[in-house]
Design an enzyme around this catalytic site. Structure first.
Site, PDB file in Angstrom:
ATOM      1  N   ARG A  83       0.834  -1.196   0.000  1.00  0.00           N
ATOM      2  CA  ARG A  83       0.000   0.000   0.000  1.00  0.00           C
ATOM      3  C   ARG A  83       0.871   1.248   0.000  1.00  0.00           C
ATOM      4  NH1 ARG A  83      -5.451   1.560   1.929  1.00  0.00           N
ATOM      5  NH2 ARG A  83      -5.234   3.476   3.091  1.00  0.00           N
ATOM      6  N   ARG A  92      -3.512   5.299  -4.647  1.00  0.00           N
ATOM      7  CA  ARG A  92      -3.263   4.108  -3.833  1.00  0.00           C
ATOM      8  C   ARG A  92      -3.188   2.855  -4.690  1.00  0.00           C
ATOM      9  NH1 ARG A  92      -7.279   5.386  -0.055  1.00  0.00           N
ATOM     10  NH2 ARG A  92      -6.148   7.315  -0.018  1.00  0.00           N
ATOM     11  N   ASP A  95      -6.944  -0.347  -2.100  1.00  0.00           N
ATOM     12  CA  ASP A  95      -7.725   0.141  -0.971  1.00  0.00           C
ATOM     13  C   ASP A  95      -8.867  -0.850  -0.778  1.00  0.00           C
ATOM     14  OD1 ASP A  95      -8.327   1.960   0.976  1.00  0.00           O
ATOM     15  OD2 ASP A  95      -9.302   3.396  -0.361  1.00  0.00           O
ATOM     16  N   ASP A  97     -12.127  -1.386   1.602  1.00  0.00           N
ATOM     17  CA  ASP A  97     -12.982  -0.763   2.613  1.00  0.00           C
ATOM     18  C   ASP A  97     -14.134  -1.698   2.980  1.00  0.00           C
ATOM     19  OD1 ASP A  97     -11.604   1.675   2.634  1.00  0.00           O
ATOM     20  OD2 ASP A  97     -12.810   2.485   0.987  1.00  0.00           O
TER      21      ASP A  97
HETATM   22  N1  ROI Z   1     -11.811   7.929  -6.324  1.00  0.00           N
HETATM   23  C1  ROI Z   1     -12.273   6.919  -7.072  1.00  0.00           C
HETATM   24  N2  ROI Z   1     -12.811   7.189  -8.257  1.00  0.00           N
HETATM   25  N3  ROI Z   1     -12.221   5.625  -6.654  1.00  0.00           N
HETATM   26  C2  ROI Z   1     -11.686   5.302  -5.450  1.00  0.00           C
HETATM   27  O1  ROI Z   1     -11.641   4.115  -5.077  1.00  0.00           O
HETATM   28  C3  ROI Z   1     -11.197   6.339  -4.636  1.00  0.00           C
HETATM   29  N4  ROI Z   1     -10.679   6.078  -3.409  1.00  0.00           N
HETATM   30  C4  ROI Z   1     -10.238   7.047  -2.631  1.00  0.00           C
HETATM   31  C5  ROI Z   1     -10.206   8.488  -3.064  1.00  0.00           C
HETATM   32  C6  ROI Z   1      -8.765   8.949  -3.129  1.00  0.00           C
HETATM   33  C7  ROI Z   1     -10.964   9.335  -2.046  1.00  0.00           C
HETATM   34  N5  ROI Z   1     -10.812   8.696  -4.354  1.00  0.00           N
HETATM   35  C8  ROI Z   1     -11.277   7.670  -5.115  1.00  0.00           C
HETATM   36  O2  ROI Z   1      -9.773   6.732  -1.429  1.00  0.00           O
END
Ligand code: ROI
Length: 160
Positions: A83, A92, A95, A97
């Site tokens: 990461r 990133r 990620d 979540d």
């Molecule tokens: N923007 C998009 N389009 N997709 C993401 O997964 C994503 N994840 C984030 C941030 C940087 C806020 N923006 C993102 O963590």
């Protein structure tokens, strides 16, 4: 078994490959099975625009892990894949979540479920509606109603 939706996102080092690797890692988690995954979607970044576009997806897991244990396991996968998180809302490698954990509502300093950004992210709501259109997000409403109320659009194509 708890039903858990995980949001996946990447915008570095071949994002499609990063998502596929993350799904393989999810399949190896103890006491957990991957039930289904959405298609991969391309999206413009939410946040700073001077970063690459993202690839996003949502997976449905069934797990016997607690929310806390699952969070630690996801952080371990993120670490394993390398990461890179340099700035707030920046680029990133991967990620992961926790979006929803059954109908749990959890508000801890390091863990908020449902994920607070769900109502603002078409790159979460559209993949979620693809695999589970009847989902209700506790204290926020149905996925369908949240899609109808979206205030922004980031998605621009489906990848696979
Ligand atoms: N923007 C998009 N389009 N997709 C993401 O997964 C994503 N994840 C984030 C941030 C940087 C806020 N923006 C993102 O963590």
């Amino acid at each position: 078994m708890a039903q858990v939706f995980i949001g996946l996102g990447s915008n570095l080092s071949d994002p499609v490959r990063q998502l596929k690797r993350a799904i393989e890692h999810l399949k190896l988690l103890e006491k957990t099975s991957v039930v289904t995954c959405s298609s991969f979607y391309c999206s413009k970044p939410q946040g700073p625009q001077d970063q690459p576009d993202f690839v996003n997806a949502v997976c449905l897991l069934e797990t016997l892990l607690s929310p806390e244990c699952l969070l630690l396991a996801l952080q371990e996968i993120e670490r394993t894949q390398g990461r890179i998180k340099q700035r707030h809302w920046g680029e990133r490698l991967i990620d992961l979540d926790i979006l929803l954990f059954d109908d749990c509502v959890i508000s801890l300093p390091h863990l908020t479920i449902p994920h607070s950004e769900i109502p603002h992210r078409d790159f979460v709501l559209i993949p979620l509606s693809e695999i589970a259109p009847d989902t209700v997000v506790p204290s926020m409403g149905t996925v369908t109603s949240l899609i109808a109320q979206l205030d922004n659009s980031y998605l621009y194509s489906i990848q696979s």
